[in-house]
Every structure is written in C-alpha cells, then in structure tokens.
Design a protein around this motif. Sequence first.
Motif, PDB file in Angstrom:
ATOM      1  N   GLN A 126       0.831  -1.189   0.000  1.00 39.05           N
ATOM      2  CA  GLN A 126       0.000   0.000   0.000  1.00 39.05           C
ATOM      3  C   GLN A 126       0.876   1.254   0.000  1.00 39.05           C
ATOM      4  O   GLN A 126       2.049   1.226   0.389  1.00 39.05           O
ATOM      5  CB  GLN A 126      -0.903  -0.005   1.235  1.00 39.05           C
ATOM      6  CG  GLN A 126      -1.841  -1.195   1.313  1.00 39.05           C
ATOM      7  CD  GLN A 126      -2.806  -1.261   0.151  1.00 39.05           C
ATOM      8  OE1 GLN A 126      -3.362  -0.234  -0.247  1.00 39.05           O
ATOM      9  NE2 GLN A 126      -3.008  -2.457  -0.400  1.00 39.05           N
ATOM     10  N   LEU A 127       0.269   2.343  -0.437  1.00 34.99           N
ATOM     11  CA  LEU A 127       1.008   3.600  -0.557  1.00 34.99           C
ATOM     12  C   LEU A 127       1.644   3.999   0.764  1.00 34.99           C
ATOM     13  O   LEU A 127       2.814   4.391   0.800  1.00 34.99           O
ATOM     14  CB  LEU A 127       0.085   4.707  -1.054  1.00 34.99           C
ATOM     15  CG  LEU A 127       0.715   6.098  -1.166  1.00 34.99           C
ATOM     16  CD1 LEU A 127       1.901   6.079  -2.127  1.00 34.99           C
ATOM     17  CD2 LEU A 127      -0.334   7.112  -1.625  1.00 34.99           C
ATOM     18  N   GLN A 128       0.896   3.885   1.846  1.00 39.20           N
ATOM     19  CA  GLN A 128       1.456   4.300   3.131  1.00 39.20           C
ATOM     20  C   GLN A 128       2.631   3.429   3.550  1.00 39.20           C
ATOM     21  O   GLN A 128       3.574   3.892   4.208  1.00 39.20           O
ATOM     22  CB  GLN A 128       0.379   4.293   4.228  1.00 39.20           C
ATOM     23  CG  GLN A 128      -0.265   2.946   4.499  1.00 39.20           C
ATOM     24  CD  GLN A 128      -1.545   2.747   3.705  1.00 39.20           C
ATOM     25  OE1 GLN A 128      -1.682   3.289   2.606  1.00 39.20           O
ATOM     26  NE2 GLN A 128      -2.479   1.997   4.278  1.00 39.20           N
ATOM     27  N   TRP A 182       4.781   1.998   1.382  1.00 37.20           N
ATOM     28  CA  TRP A 182       5.923   2.417   0.564  1.00 37.20           C
ATOM     29  C   TRP A 182       6.513   3.734   1.088  1.00 37.20           C
ATOM     30  O   TRP A 182       7.733   3.902   1.141  1.00 37.20           O
ATOM     31  CB  TRP A 182       5.518   2.572  -0.901  1.00 37.20           C
ATOM     32  CG  TRP A 182       6.603   3.201  -1.714  1.00 37.20           C
ATOM     33  CD1 TRP A 182       6.629   4.438  -2.270  1.00 37.20           C
ATOM     34  CD2 TRP A 182       7.889   2.629  -2.012  1.00 37.20           C
ATOM     35  NE1 TRP A 182       7.817   4.670  -2.902  1.00 37.20           N
ATOM     36  CE2 TRP A 182       8.611   3.575  -2.761  1.00 37.20           C
ATOM     37  CE3 TRP A 182       8.480   1.395  -1.729  1.00 37.20           C
ATOM     38  CZ2 TRP A 182       9.904   3.334  -3.222  1.00 37.20           C
ATOM     39  CZ3 TRP A 182       9.768   1.156  -2.184  1.00 37.20           C
ATOM     40  CH2 TRP A 182      10.468   2.125  -2.916  1.00 37.20           C
ATOM     41  N   THR A 200       8.592  -4.339  -2.501  1.00 38.15           N
ATOM     42  CA  THR A 200       7.959  -4.090  -3.787  1.00 38.15           C
ATOM     43  C   THR A 200       7.796  -5.383  -4.577  1.00 38.15           C
ATOM     44  O   THR A 200       6.726  -5.694  -5.087  1.00 38.15           O
ATOM     45  CB  THR A 200       8.797  -3.081  -4.605  1.00 38.15           C
ATOM     46  OG1 THR A 200       9.010  -1.904  -3.829  1.00 38.15           O
ATOM     47  CG2 THR A 200       8.105  -2.724  -5.907  1.00 38.15           C
TER      48      THR A 200
END
Length: 265
Positions: A6-8, A10, A37
Amino acid sequence: MAEKLQLQDWVAVSAKVVSDLGTPAFCPSLIDAIRRTVPFEFSVIFAYHKDLRPLDIFDNFPSQKRRVMVDDYQEGPYLLDPFYLHSQAPTRSRLVRLKDLAPDRFYQAEYFRNYYVQTGLAEEIGFIFDVGEGVSVVISAMRELKAFSAREFRDLQAIFPFVEAVSKRHWAGLLKEFSAAASAGPRLPQLIDDAFQRFGRNVLTPREAEVVEYVLKGHSAEATGKALGIASGTVRIHRRNIYGKLGVSSQGELFSSFIASLEDL
C-alpha cells in the motif's frame, strides 16, 4: 508497484531509506524497500572500479552460499560476469535481467556451467548505477525458485528512479574504499593474456588469445567471428589449435586453466 504494498507502506519504507543515508543501516533498509515491492530471496551489492577486485558492500547470504557468491566470485570469475562486463564506468544506469546482458552462448559457456550453476539461482536482476569517479554499483536481486514475471520487472522499474537517486547520494564517495587496492589494475585483456602466458608458455598467437576471451565469455563461433571480423569456420580452427597448444580437450578444461592462472597473478 505490487498491489499488496500500500502507498502508506511504501512511504514508510522509503522514508527509512532516506533517513538511513550515510549510515550502516542504509543497505539493509534499501534492500528491504526493494523486497517489499517485489519479493526475492537473496541480494548482493558489488562496487566495481576498473579491474580491481570488486567490493562486497552488502549481502544477505548464508555462509555456504556466500562462499560461492562472494568469496569465490572475487577470486576471478567476476572477470567473466556479464554484470561486471556491462557495468564498467562510465556506464548507463539501468535495471536489467542477467539473461539480457549475457552473450548468445552464455548458458552453454563454462562460466555458467562450472561457476554460476553453483549459485542455484533461477534468475538474477541487477540495478546498475554509475556513481561517479569511475565507480559503478550493481544491486542484484536473486531468486532460487522462479524467474521474475514481466509485471514484477515493471514494478522494479517503477521504483528505479528512487533507488538510483538514493544510491548515487549514498555512494558518491565510494572511490576511497578502493584505496587499499592497486591504484591502477591491468585491464581485462591483459589479465587474460597474462593468465594464458603462465600456463600456455607463450604459445598462443594474439588472435588465439582474442578467441579465448570470447569463448570464455560465452560467445558462439558466429558471434566471435563477427566481433573479430573473421569467418566462424576460422574461429573453430583457432579453437582447435588453442586446445592443442594448451593441452586441453574441452571448454571446461580451458575455463579451469584460466581460473587457476588468475589465482597466481
């Protein structure tokens, strides 16, 4: 980027990489970000400068695998490694699969059959960076069980600009780490020539020495002939003459003689 990251997540792992710049924690943090990733089992980071012995900056191998992947590699096989041969600075920073760098007969060549096969890897992908001052860095992502998919390769390409930026910043002064080595090592052709002079007693002609180099790197007779501007049939004749002069009967024996000679240089 992989859906499960999820973006948070990364943002958190990449922030840690940035905060660890210039510290011993940088390499583990960077590898963790890459593995979050796209998953893979092992990683090694080598630095190269001219023909000096590569620097093992970081690796996460167990001891037995490290003996093959680092200790044995640094003793000479690196001279035939496609990542080494394609990362000599100045070079173009890029993400690339080993199979895309390798010569046309790499997987039949003795470097693969006698050395690389011992690694037990299904695939290796490398982040290649020119970090300046004639130094390049290769971050290898390695898998034992299956190759990276096209989507996974695209995911790694998506984070490449970030990995490149932090790598160039962290390793900007890496040249000083090579200070313990010779200030100017011999170039690869000279290393090969010296090796064969030792056990071949100066019996090879300059053209035969060139053919040996291409054969050991994994080039076919056709590719060697094209590179040297001679017919592939002539390459095969040279190869038979080389075997006869050196007292070997196979490419495996040629490879073994080459590595043994490098140990004495």
